[in-house]
Design a protein around this motif. Structure first.
Motif, mmCIF file in Angstrom:
data_model
loop_
_atom_site.group_PDB
_atom_site.id
_atom_site.type_symbol
_atom_site.label_atom_id
_atom_site.label_comp_id
_atom_site.label_asym_id
_atom_site.label_seq_id
_atom_site.Cartn_x
_atom_site.Cartn_y
_atom_site.Cartn_z
ATOM 1 N N GLY A 327 0.784 -1.218 0.000
ATOM 2 C CA GLY A 327 0.000 0.000 0.000
ATOM 3 C C GLY A 327 0.820 1.275 0.000
ATOM 4 O O GLY A 327 0.291 2.348 0.286
ATOM 5 N N THR A 328 2.098 1.185 -0.346
ATOM 6 C CA THR A 328 2.963 2.369 -0.332
ATOM 7 C C THR A 328 3.529 2.650 -1.713
ATOM 8 O O THR A 328 3.617 1.754 -2.559
ATOM 9 C CB THR A 328 4.139 2.195 0.645
ATOM 10 N N GLU A 329 3.953 3.901 -1.914
ATOM 11 C CA GLU A 329 4.651 4.273 -3.141
ATOM 12 C C GLU A 329 6.065 3.730 -3.155
ATOM 13 O O GLU A 329 6.621 3.441 -4.226
ATOM 14 C CB GLU A 329 4.695 5.799 -3.279
ATOM 15 N N ASP A 330 6.664 3.601 -1.990
ATOM 16 C CA ASP A 330 8.069 3.168 -1.932
ATOM 17 C C ASP A 330 8.275 1.807 -2.572
ATOM 18 O O ASP A 330 9.347 1.523 -3.099
ATOM 19 C CB ASP A 330 8.543 3.126 -0.476
ATOM 20 N N ASN A 331 7.260 0.982 -2.519
ATOM 21 C CA ASN A 331 7.338 -0.347 -3.121
ATOM 22 C C ASN A 331 6.347 -0.473 -4.279
ATOM 23 O O ASN A 331 5.758 -1.529 -4.495
ATOM 24 C CB ASN A 331 7.076 -1.420 -2.067
ATOM 25 N N ASN A 375 -5.609 -1.186 2.602
ATOM 26 C CA ASN A 375 -5.278 -0.671 3.936
ATOM 27 C C ASN A 375 -4.033 0.193 3.782
ATOM 28 O O ASN A 375 -2.908 -0.268 3.988
ATOM 29 C CB ASN A 375 -5.050 -1.823 4.907
ATOM 30 N N LEU A 376 -4.249 1.442 3.398
ATOM 31 C CA LEU A 376 -3.159 2.320 2.992
ATOM 32 C C LEU A 376 -2.565 3.051 4.194
ATOM 33 O O LEU A 376 -3.282 3.769 4.900
ATOM 34 C CB LEU A 376 -3.667 3.350 1.989
ATOM 35 N N PRO A 377 -1.263 2.905 4.419
ATOM 36 C CA PRO A 377 -0.635 3.645 5.527
ATOM 37 C C PRO A 377 -0.681 5.156 5.317
ATOM 38 O O PRO A 377 -0.800 5.909 6.277
ATOM 39 C CB PRO A 377 0.809 3.140 5.513
ATOM 40 N N PRO A 422 -4.373 2.656 -6.519
ATOM 41 C CA PRO A 422 -4.037 4.014 -6.945
ATOM 42 C C PRO A 422 -2.745 4.045 -7.763
ATOM 43 O O PRO A 422 -1.803 3.283 -7.494
ATOM 44 C CB PRO A 422 -3.868 4.765 -5.625
ATOM 45 N N ILE A 423 -2.722 4.916 -8.767
ATOM 46 C CA ILE A 423 -1.473 5.217 -9.451
ATOM 47 C C ILE A 423 -0.517 5.820 -8.424
ATOM 48 O O ILE A 423 -0.928 6.584 -7.544
ATOM 49 C CB ILE A 423 -1.725 6.210 -10.598
ATOM 50 N N CYS A 424 0.759 5.479 -8.515
ATOM 51 C CA CYS A 424 1.737 6.066 -7.603
ATOM 52 C C CYS A 424 2.733 6.907 -8.396
ATOM 53 O O CYS A 424 2.757 6.873 -9.624
ATOM 54 C CB CYS A 424 2.472 4.982 -6.810
ATOM 55 N N LYS A 425 3.532 7.655 -7.691
ATOM 56 C CA LYS A 425 4.583 8.414 -8.358
ATOM 57 C C LYS A 425 5.461 7.438 -9.115
ATOM 58 O O LYS A 425 5.776 6.346 -8.641
ATOM 59 C CB LYS A 425 5.421 9.206 -7.350
ATOM 60 N N PHE A 426 5.891 7.832 -10.293
ATOM 61 C CA PHE A 426 6.580 6.936 -11.213
ATOM 62 C C PHE A 426 7.806 6.309 -10.556
ATOM 63 O O PHE A 426 8.685 7.010 -10.031
ATOM 64 C CB PHE A 426 6.988 7.699 -12.471
ATOM 65 N N ILE A 427 7.858 4.976 -10.583
ATOM 66 C CA ILE A 427 8.893 4.280 -9.832
ATOM 67 C C ILE A 427 10.262 4.345 -10.490
ATOM 68 O O ILE A 427 11.274 4.067 -9.843
ATOM 69 C CB ILE A 427 8.514 2.797 -9.607
ATOM 70 N N GLY A 428 10.301 4.726 -11.786
ATOM 71 C CA GLY A 428 11.595 4.776 -12.470
ATOM 72 C C GLY A 428 12.458 5.954 -12.070
ATOM 73 O O GLY A 428 13.652 5.985 -12.376
ATOM 74 N N ILE A 429 11.857 6.943 -11.399
ATOM 75 C CA ILE A 429 12.632 8.104 -10.951
ATOM 76 C C ILE A 429 13.509 7.670 -9.783
ATOM 77 O O ILE A 429 13.036 7.035 -8.844
ATOM 78 C CB ILE A 429 11.712 9.250 -10.504
ATOM 79 N N GLY A 430 14.775 8.008 -9.841
ATOM 80 C CA GLY A 430 15.678 7.645 -8.751
ATOM 81 C C GLY A 430 15.217 8.222 -7.431
ATOM 82 O O GLY A 430 14.604 9.294 -7.370
ATOM 83 N N SER A 431 15.523 7.503 -6.324
ATOM 84 C CA SER A 431 15.048 7.929 -5.009
ATOM 85 C C SER A 431 15.517 9.327 -4.645
ATOM 86 O O SER A 431 14.807 10.078 -3.964
ATOM 87 C CB SER A 431 15.514 6.932 -3.948
ATOM 88 N N GLY A 432 16.685 9.711 -5.130
ATOM 89 C CA GLY A 432 17.187 11.041 -4.823
ATOM 90 C C GLY A 432 16.509 12.145 -5.608
ATOM 91 O O GLY A 432 16.655 13.328 -5.283
ATOM 92 N N GLN A 433 15.762 11.767 -6.648
ATOM 93 C CA GLN A 433 15.103 12.741 -7.519
ATOM 94 C C GLN A 433 13.586 12.777 -7.336
ATOM 95 O O GLN A 433 12.923 13.694 -7.810
ATOM 96 C CB GLN A 433 15.408 12.407 -8.993
ATOM 97 N N ARG A 434 13.019 11.802 -6.653
ATOM 98 C CA ARG A 434 11.556 11.634 -6.643
ATOM 99 C C ARG A 434 10.831 12.845 -6.097
ATOM 100 O O ARG A 434 9.747 13.198 -6.550
ATOM 101 C CB ARG A 434 11.177 10.381 -5.844
#
Length: 601
Positions: A327-331, A375-377, A422-434
């Motif tokens: 339920g997270t964007e991180d994953n 069950n979204l955090p 839900p659509i999440c923020k695009f996962i291809g963006i590097g973590s430092g750029q998200r």
């Protein structure tokens, strides 16, 4: 596109098992036998099928042309994958002569030309040796299709590789592409020079005039409904006239299509769902020519399978992203390779002006259970959600944004065909750029109701429009403006906008532009006060049209300034002396002693 492609293996037959063959009499079983094929009308049509099917090749609409070539050149996308130097070059509009995509497109388009030449050769043979008097009309109609397809291939060749458009009668003496009209019998005949820009456009126009004549009154139905028609030929002809600045010739052709083709703009209720594989929308009332794509492919790896599927694999590249199992964007999960996402600058052009969103703790989260899509955090900030939804309901943002893109936490997708997340923020963006990107996903021409790998592996769903009536309306508007009828030109611009906002097309609406310099949704100097430009950009977004307008209107430097940077390529440094023209591939230069490179390379 002819819907039921037949895969042919033309084998040598009639030799009894165990016979000793004269080596000189052994024939190939993987090619047409020029001395005895075709012997029937269906056989003749089989030689035309490859000229249609080639549009789904990897170099063209099967994989590279829309999602890589056009999307990068037009900055429709932001590229998140930096491992392909040739692709990165596209994003900064600075191609080298060994760019793999420049080479691939050249090869794919000329292979299409070759397929039409094979048909013409076999049509001459069949007419001479086997055709009955009752088949003459059918053969002529097939010739009309082939002339259209050959013109279409040359249209793309010239718009990409020709040194200049013709504007104000100037530019016709520049270098165009080589015109080849016969199957090459030997290597020597492939050593050809480039024709002039004017010669190529004259050839395209002549081909389309002949095609329209040979296809006059022809109507296709059933499995044939994707075949070229008189109106497809006239649509491309009108476009060719506009692209060469011959508005006087364009006007009656475009007017004829509008008045007599029977086509009309589809209602917004259909339009909003016309780019995502709904079979009920294929070959609709607005479509003039489209590339067929079948969702239920033959298995394997999309177009890279053998035999090739009746599909494309472009959806691998710009596939959407959804929240993860926890339920997270991180994953978050991708519905394909997820190499490209919606360029943030395009949100602004469509009128979406909210800052990058934030998420907050979900007050309804059950901490006693693991996070899941149900069950979204965390959830989207409620105030941000309310503003975003108001943008849609109040139409304070161009509704076409939501035809083209999906907003994180507002829109949904599925990776199994049943559970929507839900659509999440695009996962291809590097973590430092998200944190620096909105990270919306694409929607137009995208498979978002299932991961593409569940679709018989890399099989897309949506047909691709190459010519549709909205394009014709805007070309007609441009023509009217340039032939002294600005008021009627503005009306045709407004017709397109009205449909986008779900108003009746033919009556005044609250969203009408009042002048040709009226305010648009865009804020940048290129589009802010130019409804014609804006409507062509917004209406045909991500359909492989805007690049042509950028080049013929010489908007390259202002577009580079607006988009400024590429995520993987850095600064976009536009060079007027070369960036409007793709280089002739180095492979062609090295193998064709008469070939010359374009200026600037």
């Amino acid at each position: 596109m002819y819907r039921k492609i037949v895969y042919l293996l033309i084998a040598a037959v009639g030799v009894a098992a165990g016979c000793t063959k004269d080596p000189a009499a052994v024939t190939r079983n993987d090619a047409y036998a020029s001395n005895n094929y075709p012997t029937s009308l269906p056989n003749l049509f089989a030689t035309l099928v490859p000229a249609y099917g080639n549009w789904r090749s990897a170099e063209l609409q099967g994989f590279e042309l829309l999602c890589k070539d056009f999307a990068a050149l037009e900055h429709a996308t932001e590229l998140a994958y930096g491992g392909d130097p040739s692709w990165t070059e596209l994003t900064v509009n600075n191609l080298s002569t060994n760019n793999s995509y420049a080479n691939d497109l050249w090869v794919g388009l000329y292979r299409g030309v070759k397929s039409t030449e094979v048909f013409f050769d076999r049509a001459d043979f069949y007419e001479k040796n086997y055709a009955s008097a009752t088949e003459k009309d059918a053969i002529s109609q097939m010739r009309g299709e082939a002339h259209f397809l050959r013109a279409l291939y040359y249209f793309y060749l010239e718009t990409f590789y020709g040194e200049s458009y013709i504007s104000g009668g100037q530019g016709g003496d520049k270098k165009g592409v080589p015109i080849i009209t016969k199957v090459a019998p030997d290597l020597g005949t492939t050593q050809v020079k480039r024709n002039s820009v004017k010669e190529v456009w004259d050839f395209i126009i002549a081909e389309l005039q002949l095609s329209a004549q040979q296809l006059k009154g022809v109507q296709w139905g059933g499995n044939d409904k994707g075949r070229a028609t008189e109106w497809a030929a006239k649509a491309l002809l009108g476009k060719a006239y506009v692209f060469t600045g011959d508005y006087a010739s364009a006007k009656p052709i475009l007017q004829d299509i509008i008045n007599n083709s029977g086509k009309q703009l589809m209602p917004f209720s259909k339009y909003k769902d016309a780019f995502n594989g709904n079979s009920a929308n294929e070959y609709n009332e607005e479509s003039l020519f489209e590339i067929n794509v079948d969702r239920n492919a033959l298995g394997g790896y999309g177009i890279f399978s053998f035999p090739n599927n009746l599909t494309t694999s472009q959806g691998l590249i710009w596939s959407p992203c959804i929240i993860g199992d926890d339920g997270t964007e991180d994953n978050g999960a991708g519905l394909g390779y997820c190499n490209e996402f919606f360029n943030d600058k395009n949100l602004q052009r469509f009128g979406f002006n909210l800052p990058i969103y934030t998420t907050v703790a979900n007050p309804d989260f059950d901490a006693g259970k693991k996070g899941s899509p149900k069950n979204l955090p965390k959830i989207l900030d409620p105030a941000y959600r309310a503003q975003s939804l108001a943008f849609r309901s109040n139409q304070t943002v161009d509704p076409r944004l939501y035809v083209n893109a999906m907003q994180p936490w507002i829109d949904s997708g599925s990776n199994d065909g049943s559970t929507w997340r839900p659509i999440c923020k695009f996962i291809g963006i590097g973590s430092g750029q998200r944190a620096n990107f909105h990270g919306w996903s694409f929607k137009k021409f995208v498979t978002y109701d299932n991961t593409i790998f569940n679709r018989q592996a890399a099989a897309d769903a949506a047909n691709y429009y190459l010519l549709r009536l909205a394009d014709i309306y805007l070309l007609y508007a441009e023509t009217l403006i340039n032939t002294g009828d600005a008021a009627q030109g503005l009306e045709y611009i407004n017709k397109v906008k009205r449909r986008a906002y779900n108003y009746p097309v033919n009556g005044a609406s609250p969203v009408d532009y009042t002048s040709l310099s009226d305010k648009t949704m865009a804020q940048d100097a290129t589009l802010a006060n130019n409804p014609l430009r804006y409507e062509r950009w917004a209406e045909l977004f991500n359909e492989g049209q805007w690049w042509f307008d950028v080049c013929r209107w010489k908007l390259g430097s202002s577009e580079a300034k607006y988009y400024a940077t590429s995520l993987v390529g850095g600064a976009i440094n536009w060079n007027d002396s070369k960036s409007y023209v793709w280089p002739v591939p180095i492979n062609e230069i090295n193998t064709n002693s008469n070939m010359t490179q374009s200026s600037g390379y």
